[in-house]
Design an enzyme around this catalytic site. Structure first.
Site, PDB file in Angstrom:
ATOM      1  N   PHE A 212      -1.457  18.726 -42.592  1.00  0.00           N
ATOM      2  CA  PHE A 212      -0.930  18.205 -43.778  1.00  0.00           C
ATOM      3  C   PHE A 212       0.218  19.185 -44.280  1.00  0.00           C
ATOM      4  CE2 PHE A 212      -0.960  18.302 -48.343  1.00  0.00           C
ATOM      5  CZ  PHE A 212      -0.448  17.201 -48.824  1.00  0.00           C
TER       6      PHE A 212
ATOM      7  N   ASP B  61       3.506  26.369 -40.998  1.00  0.00           N
ATOM      8  CA  ASP B  61       3.123  25.998 -42.333  1.00  0.00           C
ATOM      9  C   ASP B  61       2.102  26.825 -42.738  1.00  0.00           C
ATOM     10  OD1 ASP B  61       2.569  25.231 -44.815  1.00  0.00           O
ATOM     11  OD2 ASP B  61       2.472  22.813 -44.008  1.00  0.00           O
TER      12      ASP B  61
ATOM     13  N   LYS C 290       0.665  28.248 -52.540  1.00  0.00           N
ATOM     14  CA  LYS C 290      -0.691  28.610 -52.944  1.00  0.00           C
ATOM     15  C   LYS C 290      -0.854  30.147 -53.104  1.00  0.00           C
ATOM     16  CE  LYS C 290      -2.614  24.488 -51.102  1.00  0.00           C
ATOM     17  NZ  LYS C 290      -2.429  23.695 -50.100  1.00  0.00           N
TER      18      LYS C 290
END
Ligand code: PLP
Length: 432
Positions: free
Chosen positions: A153, A241, A269
């Protein structure tokens, strides 16, 4: 000292009532789809405040929280290092539209800890980071094709929202309505943990170096090294990522753990300490292709925001090698108590650990190594376990493919309490 947020005194303290009201003004009542509980059923709790390992909903119920803002919070909620840095920063103003020393210091902190990030550009979300990395990779290489892995994702970025087939590579199938076929016409989806054969049309390979959005799936031995070699062979960029793994697996992220150096890295994050943030870092020659030095445009009104960079610097400052050692121990402990609890009830489940990350897989199968295997998880069994845990005062993510996040607030006592709750919840879910 916990301060209550300034909610109107006459606000009804009912999750059901407030969620129904949210649905009248916010589509589905949420600002990020998973929060709506569609995968597990039921009505979400609305959080009023949080502290350490706990969140408290508007009804005053306390939950041990294993969501931790999907990994954005790592020190525990409302950690004093973050809240005091934020208070001090807020008193100096919240956004200027000019460069600040705070963004310099955060970029230096990232670059010092992740050697592949010779240059760092800050922005506002992981999604913005991956979409910028797509544009940058294409602009730098002069090629269009992007390769991604089934079950990875990368946020809500059109070019990376491609539907994956199983087994064979697929090209150009939109992963959601609203993404035109043209946006993914150059995106190829291939199975995780198999090094694809590339050609000289490929601009970049995007990969979660540890997959943490299909449960938690470790890279197979040689997978990341193989991607590095195959990208080098055809002149494609390797993009890690690390929006989840960055500063969560350890100081140097997944690339530090596995010793593979990507050309570009996306972050989000943890580096914002719980505030909105994203970043792209990487090789100097590639990064300097970004505007204003180079031909690839990037801009953001709030990029490098003083509050987000203050919170991020405070978070990174607490993340010593000892802190990661502690987190690795807690993750292993969490997996052990959940495994034991499910085994005691005869509930088939596994909780794979990769460093500080803990995944979930419900069903008798072996621990997944790719998305086809991950998809065999028993979502109904998970939903039953999820609700039984919630009733026991433990909040898991409302989706079977999420990771469990431990933070510095999850002390031994808290992990033991999760184990005791899980023993009762597993029995309830089995009776289900
Ligand atoms: C969360 C996530 C994103 C998206 O980040 P946002 O800040 O939610 O936009 C991208 N990639 C990975 C691996 C993620 O886990």
């Amino acid at each position: 000292m916990t301060q209550l947020p300034p909610l109107p005194l006459d606000l009804p303290r009912s999750n059901a009532e407030l969620f129904a009201r949210s649905c009248e003004v916010i589509p589905g009542g949420v600002n990020s789809s998973i929060r709506a509980f569609k995968a597990v059923g039921g009505t979400p709790y609305l959080v009023e405040r949080a502290e350490g390992p706990y969140v408290f909903d508007v009804e005053g119920t306390r939950y041990i929280d294993l969501v931790q803002s999907y990994g954005a919070v790592i020190l525990g909620h409302a950690h004093p290092a973050v809240t005091s840095a934020l208070a001090a920063a807020a008193a100096n103003g919240t956004s200027y539209g000019a460069p600040t020393p705070g963004e310099l210091l955060l970029a230096e902190a990232i670059s010092a800890r992740v050697p592949s990030c010779e240059r760092v550009r800050l922005m506002n979300s992981g999604t913005e980071a991956t979409s910028t990395a797509v544009r940058l990779a294409r602009g730098f290489t002069g090629r269009d094709r992007i390769v991604i892995f089934h079950g990875n994702f990368h946020g809500a970025t059109d070019a990376l929202l491609a539907a994956g087939g199983s087994g064979v590579a697929t090209l150009g199938l939109p992963g959601t309505a609203g993404v035109p076929a043209s946006a993914v016409a150059s995106t190829m989806v291939v199975p995780y943990n198999v090094v694809p054969q590339l050609d000289d049309q490929v601009a970049a390979v995007f990969v979660e170096p540890v997959a943490a959005n299909m449960g938690v799936v470790a890279p197979a031995p040689g997978f990341l090294e193989g991607l590095r070699a195959e990208c080098d062979r055809v002149g494609a960029l390797l993009v890690f990522d690390e929006v989840i793994t960055g500063f969560r697996l350890g100081t140097g992220g997944a690339q530090g753990q596995y010793g593979v150096r990507p050309d570009l890295t996306t972050f989000g994050k943890v580096i914002g300490g719980g505030l909105p943030i994203g970043a792209v870092g990487g090789r100097r020659d590639i990064m300097e292709t970004l505007s204003p030095l180079g031909k690839v445009f990037h801009a953001g009104t709030l990029a490098g925001n003083p509050l987000a960079t203050a919170a991020g610097r405070a978070a990174l400052g607490e993340l010593t090698p000892e802190a990661y050692e502690l987190l690795r121990g807690r993750a292993a402990q969490l997996s052990a108590v959940l495994t034991a609890a499910c085994a005691s009830a005869g509930l088939p489940a596994s909780f794979p650990v990769v460093g500080t990350l803990v995944g979930m897989f419900f069903g008798p199968g072996a621990v997944p190594t790719n998305f086809d295997e991950a998809k065999t998880t028993d979502e109904r069994l998970y939903a039953a376990f999820f609700h039984a845990m919630l009733a026991e005062g433990v909040a898991l993510a409302p989706g079977a493919y999420e990771a469990l996040f431990v933070g510095l607030g999850h002390t031994d006592d808290v992990i033991d309490a999760i184990g005791a709750a899980a023993t009762r919840a597993a029995a309830v879910a089995m009776r289900g």
